[in-house]
Design a protein around this motif. Sequence first.
Motif, mmCIF file in Angstrom:
data_model
loop_
_atom_site.group_PDB
_atom_site.id
_atom_site.type_symbol
_atom_site.label_atom_id
_atom_site.label_comp_id
_atom_site.label_asym_id
_atom_site.label_seq_id
_atom_site.Cartn_x
_atom_site.Cartn_y
_atom_site.Cartn_z
ATOM 1 N N MET A 1 0.848 -1.201 0.000
ATOM 2 C CA MET A 1 0.000 0.000 0.000
ATOM 3 C C MET A 1 0.876 1.240 0.000
ATOM 4 O O MET A 1 1.799 1.371 0.812
ATOM 5 C CB MET A 1 -0.920 0.004 1.233
ATOM 6 C CG MET A 1 -1.853 1.203 1.282
ATOM 7 S SD MET A 1 -2.946 1.100 2.713
ATOM 8 C CE MET A 1 -3.851 2.629 2.511
ATOM 9 N N ILE A 2 0.600 2.177 -0.909
ATOM 10 C CA ILE A 2 1.406 3.380 -1.030
ATOM 11 C C ILE A 2 0.761 4.512 -0.241
ATOM 12 O O ILE A 2 -0.419 4.812 -0.407
ATOM 13 C CB ILE A 2 1.552 3.792 -2.509
ATOM 14 C CG1 ILE A 2 2.282 2.694 -3.285
ATOM 15 C CG2 ILE A 2 2.289 5.116 -2.626
ATOM 16 C CD1 ILE A 2 2.348 2.937 -4.771
ATOM 17 N N THR A 3 1.546 5.130 0.649
ATOM 18 C CA THR A 3 1.052 6.270 1.425
ATOM 19 C C THR A 3 2.011 7.435 1.258
ATOM 20 O O THR A 3 3.225 7.276 1.354
ATOM 21 C CB THR A 3 0.931 5.915 2.921
ATOM 22 O OG1 THR A 3 2.205 5.467 3.415
ATOM 23 C CG2 THR A 3 -0.101 4.826 3.133
ATOM 24 N N LEU A 4 1.463 8.607 0.992
ATOM 25 C CA LEU A 4 2.240 9.834 0.857
ATOM 26 C C LEU A 4 1.532 10.943 1.619
ATOM 27 O O LEU A 4 0.296 10.997 1.650
ATOM 28 C CB LEU A 4 2.367 10.247 -0.609
ATOM 29 C CG LEU A 4 3.401 9.554 -1.488
ATOM 30 C CD1 LEU A 4 3.256 10.055 -2.931
ATOM 31 C CD2 LEU A 4 4.812 9.827 -0.991
ATOM 32 N N ALA A 5 2.302 11.831 2.212
ATOM 33 C CA ALA A 5 1.716 12.991 2.864
ATOM 34 C C ALA A 5 1.304 14.011 1.804
ATOM 35 O O ALA A 5 2.011 14.205 0.813
ATOM 36 C CB ALA A 5 2.720 13.621 3.830
ATOM 37 N N GLN A 6 0.144 14.621 1.996
ATOM 38 C CA GLN A 6 -0.289 15.652 1.061
ATOM 39 C C GLN A 6 0.740 16.779 1.026
ATOM 40 O O GLN A 6 1.222 17.233 2.054
ATOM 41 C CB GLN A 6 -1.654 16.207 1.479
ATOM 42 C CG GLN A 6 -2.783 15.212 1.288
ATOM 43 C CD GLN A 6 -4.103 15.756 1.794
ATOM 44 O OE1 GLN A 6 -4.168 16.327 2.868
ATOM 45 N NE2 GLN A 6 -5.170 15.572 1.027
ATOM 46 N N GLY A 7 1.076 17.213 -0.182
ATOM 47 C CA GLY A 7 2.075 18.256 -0.337
ATOM 48 C C GLY A 7 3.472 17.736 -0.618
ATOM 49 O O GLY A 7 4.379 18.516 -0.911
ATOM 50 N N THR A 8 3.668 16.402 -0.538
ATOM 51 C CA THR A 8 4.964 15.817 -0.863
ATOM 52 C C THR A 8 5.323 16.105 -2.313
ATOM 53 O O THR A 8 4.488 15.971 -3.204
ATOM 54 C CB THR A 8 4.946 14.296 -0.640
ATOM 55 O OG1 THR A 8 4.686 14.029 0.749
ATOM 56 C CG2 THR A 8 6.290 13.667 -1.019
ATOM 57 N N ILE A 9 6.570 16.510 -2.548
ATOM 58 C CA ILE A 9 7.026 16.807 -3.905
ATOM 59 C C ILE A 9 8.004 15.724 -4.348
ATOM 60 O O ILE A 9 8.987 15.442 -3.663
ATOM 61 C CB ILE A 9 7.701 18.192 -3.972
ATOM 62 C CG1 ILE A 9 6.682 19.280 -3.620
ATOM 63 C CG2 ILE A 9 8.268 18.446 -5.370
ATOM 64 C CD1 ILE A 9 7.276 20.674 -3.550
ATOM 65 N N LEU A 10 7.716 15.113 -5.494
ATOM 66 C CA LEU A 10 8.558 14.056 -6.048
ATOM 67 C C LEU A 10 9.059 14.475 -7.425
ATOM 68 O O LEU A 10 8.396 15.221 -8.141
ATOM 69 C CB LEU A 10 7.774 12.755 -6.192
ATOM 70 C CG LEU A 10 7.163 12.135 -4.931
ATOM 71 C CD1 LEU A 10 6.378 10.886 -5.314
ATOM 72 C CD2 LEU A 10 8.236 11.797 -3.907
ATOM 73 N N SER A 11 10.223 13.972 -7.792
ATOM 74 C CA SER A 11 10.662 14.094 -9.176
ATOM 75 C C SER A 11 9.921 13.041 -9.992
ATOM 76 O O SER A 11 9.330 12.107 -9.436
ATOM 77 C CB SER A 11 12.169 13.876 -9.279
ATOM 78 O OG SER A 11 12.492 12.522 -8.938
ATOM 79 N N ASN A 12 9.959 13.158 -11.287
ATOM 80 C CA ASN A 12 9.305 12.159 -12.135
ATOM 81 C C ASN A 12 9.934 10.783 -11.919
ATOM 82 O O ASN A 12 9.243 9.764 -11.891
ATOM 83 C CB ASN A 12 9.404 12.565 -13.606
ATOM 84 C CG ASN A 12 8.510 11.737 -14.500
ATOM 85 O OD1 ASN A 12 7.399 11.381 -14.142
ATOM 86 N ND2 ASN A 12 8.994 11.408 -15.689
ATOM 87 N N GLU A 13 11.242 10.777 -11.748
ATOM 88 C CA GLU A 13 11.943 9.508 -11.526
ATOM 89 C C GLU A 13 11.485 8.842 -10.234
ATOM 90 O O GLU A 13 11.206 7.636 -10.198
ATOM 91 C CB GLU A 13 13.450 9.757 -11.481
ATOM 92 C CG GLU A 13 14.277 8.495 -11.282
ATOM 93 C CD GLU A 13 15.770 8.774 -11.205
ATOM 94 O OE1 GLU A 13 16.546 7.812 -11.212
ATOM 95 O OE2 GLU A 13 16.148 9.959 -11.137
ATOM 96 N N LYS A 14 11.397 9.625 -9.148
ATOM 97 C CA LYS A 14 10.977 9.068 -7.861
ATOM 98 C C LYS A 14 9.512 8.621 -7.913
ATOM 99 O O LYS A 14 9.142 7.608 -7.308
ATOM 100 C CB LYS A 14 11.168 10.111 -6.758
ATOM 101 C CG LYS A 14 12.629 10.416 -6.439
ATOM 102 C CD LYS A 14 13.330 9.199 -5.872
ATOM 103 C CE LYS A 14 14.765 9.504 -5.483
ATOM 104 N NZ LYS A 14 15.490 8.299 -4.983
#
Length: 280
Positions: A1-14
């Motif tokens: 299950m994938i969880t991310l905090a709202q507002g997290t910034i990722l690169s396209n690669e990540k």
Amino acid sequence: MITLAQGTILSNEKLCELFLCSPQGGMRKSNRTNTLVLITNHINSIYNDIWKDDILYYTGMGQLGDQSLESAQNKTLANIEKNGVKVHYFEVLKKNEYTYIGEMLKASEPYTARQLDAEKQWRQVYIFPLRLKAGGLPNEVINHYENERVTSLKRLSDKKLLAKIQQQNDEAKHTKTSKMTVKVPRYRRSMELAEYVKRQAKGHCDLCEQAAPFTNKEHQPYLECHHIIWLSQNGADTLDNIVALCPNCHRKMHIVQDENDIKRLINIAYQRMQELDHKS
């Protein structure tokens, strides 16, 4: 299950590493993670994805010709309540920076609309009404998001900014002013309109006609946008209802509400609308 905090910034690669999805496109399905990543690119996109109240109206897949609800990820998104695919939504405000908005659920059934395709031809598209699973966004996320959007808009040429204004103006004729729920409800304003009106004011207050009292951190004249008929009074977030004021006059309009001042500002805003119609 994938969880991310709202507002997290990722690169396209990540983003691709996390979701095991394709590095291209605005709708990226991953069978390995059973997810569908949706992306709105505010820098370069033909699609017109918009928020109204707390609903995101997301345009389906397909850049040329009529879209089909039975093809590719349009079919996936239309059936998420049945297929169990988790939908995660990102917005791009800077090159290679994907801001995570949250997991999305279907708000209602998709419907058809008319939009221009990549070759500027009118075609039928599918619009997917979606809502955040977690409800409203945290206030700090909204503040960061809006600051980044303002910065990205300042990079636009007058021609590109004007094109966005014209498209929003057409839509505003058929919609009401919208709100998004954060910690407290607040009205959503068009950042494109605000930027355009300030440019048209050319560094001077629309009411007192004096130069802006100071410059901001970007060394640009500081003016504030004012809705002549307030949004809280059902005023429209449209060009014929917005002016650029110095902070002193802005405060005056909210306290004194002088009828002559209101009439003067209405005329100024109306003239700008007429000029925009003439350009289009």
